[in-house]
Design a protein around this motif. Structure first.
Motif, PDB file in Angstrom:
ATOM      1  N   ALA A 125      23.438 -14.445  -7.397  1.00  0.00           N
ATOM      2  CA  ALA A 125      24.937 -15.224  -6.703  1.00  0.00           C
ATOM      3  C   ALA A 125      24.766 -16.382  -6.812  1.00  0.00           C
ATOM      4  O   ALA A 125      25.404 -17.390  -6.476  1.00  0.00           O
ATOM      5  CB  ALA A 125      24.522 -15.796  -5.362  1.00  0.00           C
TER       6      ALA A 125
ATOM      7  N   TRP B 294      22.514 -17.408  -0.889  1.00  0.00           N
ATOM      8  CA  TRP B 294      21.590 -16.288  -0.079  1.00  0.00           C
ATOM      9  C   TRP B 294      23.022 -15.675   0.551  1.00  0.00           C
ATOM     10  O   TRP B 294      23.473 -14.416   1.063  1.00  0.00           O
ATOM     11  CB  TRP B 294      20.819 -16.738   0.981  1.00  0.00           C
ATOM     12  CG  TRP B 294      20.358 -15.780   2.435  1.00  0.00           C
ATOM     13  CD1 TRP B 294      21.480 -15.295   3.562  1.00  0.00           C
ATOM     14  CD2 TRP B 294      19.420 -14.785   1.887  1.00  0.00           C
ATOM     15  NE1 TRP B 294      20.357 -14.589   4.033  1.00  0.00           N
ATOM     16  CE2 TRP B 294      19.036 -13.678   2.889  1.00  0.00           C
ATOM     17  CE3 TRP B 294      18.705 -15.396   0.953  1.00  0.00           C
ATOM     18  CZ2 TRP B 294      18.273 -13.099   2.732  1.00  0.00           C
ATOM     19  CZ3 TRP B 294      17.093 -13.835   1.186  1.00  0.00           C
ATOM     20  CH2 TRP B 294      17.012 -13.420   2.267  1.00  0.00           C
ATOM     21  N   ALA B 295      24.106 -16.979   1.445  1.00  0.00           N
ATOM     22  CA  ALA B 295      25.043 -16.094   2.060  1.00  0.00           C
ATOM     23  C   ALA B 295      26.984 -15.278   1.157  1.00  0.00           C
ATOM     24  O   ALA B 295      26.787 -14.683   1.870  1.00  0.00           O
ATOM     25  CB  ALA B 295      25.890 -17.307   2.289  1.00  0.00           C
ATOM     26  N   ARG B 296      26.440 -15.974  -0.010  1.00  0.00           N
ATOM     27  CA  ARG B 296      26.970 -15.153  -1.157  1.00  0.00           C
ATOM     28  C   ARG B 296      26.617 -13.448  -1.293  1.00  0.00           C
ATOM     29  O   ARG B 296      27.506 -12.894  -1.621  1.00  0.00           O
ATOM     30  CB  ARG B 296      27.542 -15.911  -2.840  1.00  0.00           C
ATOM     31  CG  ARG B 296      28.694 -16.994  -1.988  1.00  0.00           C
ATOM     32  CD  ARG B 296      28.452 -17.216  -3.516  1.00  0.00           C
ATOM     33  NE  ARG B 296      27.816 -18.681  -4.690  1.00  0.00           N
ATOM     34  CZ  ARG B 296      26.322 -19.428  -4.516  1.00  0.00           C
ATOM     35  NH1 ARG B 296      27.244 -20.007  -3.470  1.00  0.00           N
ATOM     36  NH2 ARG B 296      25.320 -19.696  -5.448  1.00  0.00           N
ATOM     37  N   ALA B 297      24.804 -13.851  -1.745  1.00  0.00           N
ATOM     38  CA  ALA B 297      24.508 -12.597  -1.837  1.00  0.00           C
ATOM     39  C   ALA B 297      24.438 -11.622  -0.700  1.00  0.00           C
ATOM     40  O   ALA B 297      24.958 -10.177  -1.183  1.00  0.00           O
ATOM     41  CB  ALA B 297      23.168 -12.637  -2.517  1.00  0.00           C
ATOM     42  N   THR B 298      24.490 -12.002   0.412  1.00  0.00           N
ATOM     43  CA  THR B 298      23.544 -10.736   1.420  1.00  0.00           C
ATOM     44  C   THR B 298      25.518 -11.009   2.499  1.00  0.00           C
ATOM     45  O   THR B 298      25.475  -9.834   3.260  1.00  0.00           O
ATOM     46  CB  THR B 298      23.442 -11.213   2.621  1.00  0.00           C
ATOM     47  OG1 THR B 298      23.629 -12.743   2.999  1.00  0.00           O
ATOM     48  CG2 THR B 298      21.701 -11.926   1.468  1.00  0.00           C
ATOM     49  N   GLY B 299      25.942 -11.974   2.674  1.00  0.00           N
ATOM     50  CA  GLY B 299      27.900 -11.723   3.403  1.00  0.00           C
ATOM     51  C   GLY B 299      26.870 -12.473   5.062  1.00  0.00           C
ATOM     52  O   GLY B 299      27.373 -11.910   5.677  1.00  0.00           O
ATOM     53  N   ALA B 300      26.033 -12.695   4.882  1.00  0.00           N
ATOM     54  CA  ALA B 300      25.508 -12.799   6.434  1.00  0.00           C
ATOM     55  C   ALA B 300      24.738 -14.411   5.909  1.00  0.00           C
ATOM     56  O   ALA B 300      24.614 -15.236   5.441  1.00  0.00           O
ATOM     57  CB  ALA B 300      23.840 -12.155   6.320  1.00  0.00           C
TER      58      ALA B 300
ATOM     59  N   ASN C  15      18.994 -11.056  -6.203  1.00  0.00           N
ATOM     60  CA  ASN C  15      20.867 -11.147  -5.497  1.00  0.00           C
ATOM     61  C   ASN C  15      20.482 -12.710  -5.583  1.00  0.00           C
ATOM     62  O   ASN C  15      22.406 -12.643  -5.990  1.00  0.00           O
ATOM     63  CB  ASN C  15      20.510 -10.266  -4.152  1.00  0.00           C
ATOM     64  CG  ASN C  15      20.374  -8.851  -4.068  1.00  0.00           C
ATOM     65  OD1 ASN C  15      20.531  -8.127  -5.469  1.00  0.00           O
ATOM     66  ND2 ASN C  15      20.474  -7.976  -2.967  1.00  0.00           N
TER      67      ASN C  15
END
Length: 187
Positions: free
Chosen positions: A175, A84-90, A171
């Motif tokens: 990722a 999730w962090a890789r996909a969203t940058g969040a 996404n």
């Protein structure tokens, strides 16, 4: 067959065990193990307990809009959060993930949110609607879904398709998150 995983959307059944009109009681839709980590079993529809939903495999549960449980599937949750962090940058904050997933999976009128994409851009384990039937994308093929397992693969089509998997989940799959699959999928 009840599947490899159970899902939690809260208490969505009546006291007699039948489903009411609600399809969720909170936004935290989880993919859980079939057995409780501490060995507890409350039955599928107990009074004042969550309503157990069953999924063939994790890819199906993800397409339904669920994410790995951080309690009973800690390693899967950590892998999901990292993707999730890789996909969203969040940062992978659970409330934010669940809110984003909720908006991407269902409308206010309880209709599944679908979107379109070029089939060759979809990551493995995404689901599409093809020939009026749900299919899982895997390598260069589509695997038709049935409640008992996946059918004989067919070639992956070219062009735009209707995607059943929520966009944030697509996404996360892109990722690098790899869900656990039913053995009927040829790996």
């Amino acid at each position: 067959m009840r599947g490899l995983f159970t899902g939690n959307r809260g208490i969505i059944h009546r006291p007699d065990g039948t489903l009411g009109t609600a399809r969720w009681s909170h936004k935290h839709w989880l993919v859980c193990t079939l057995t409780h980590p501490k060995g507890r079993y409350h039955g599928p529809m107990p009074d004042r307990g969550w309503s157990a939903l069953f999924f063939l495999d994790e890819a199906v549960a993800l397409t339904a809009g669920h994410r790995p449980c951080h309690y009973c599937r800690r390693d899967a949750y950590r892998a999901w959060a990292a993707a999730w962090a890789r996909a969203t940058g969040a940062p992978p904050e659970r409330m934010a993930m669940d809110s984003a997933l909720h908006h991407a999976r269902v409308t206010r009128t309880r209709q599944q949110v679908r979107h379109q994409a070029e089939c060759d851009t979809l990551p493995d384990y995404s689901f599409i609607l093809w020939n009026d039937r749900a299919h899982m994308v895997h390598t260069d093929a589509l695997h038709p879904y049935t409640p008992d397992g996946y059918g004989t693969p067919v070639p992956r089509p070219k062009g735009k398709v209707i995607v059943l998997t929520p966009a944030p989940t697509v996404n996360v799959l892109a990722a690098g998150y790899v869900p656990l699959r039913h053995p009927s999928v040829e790996v």
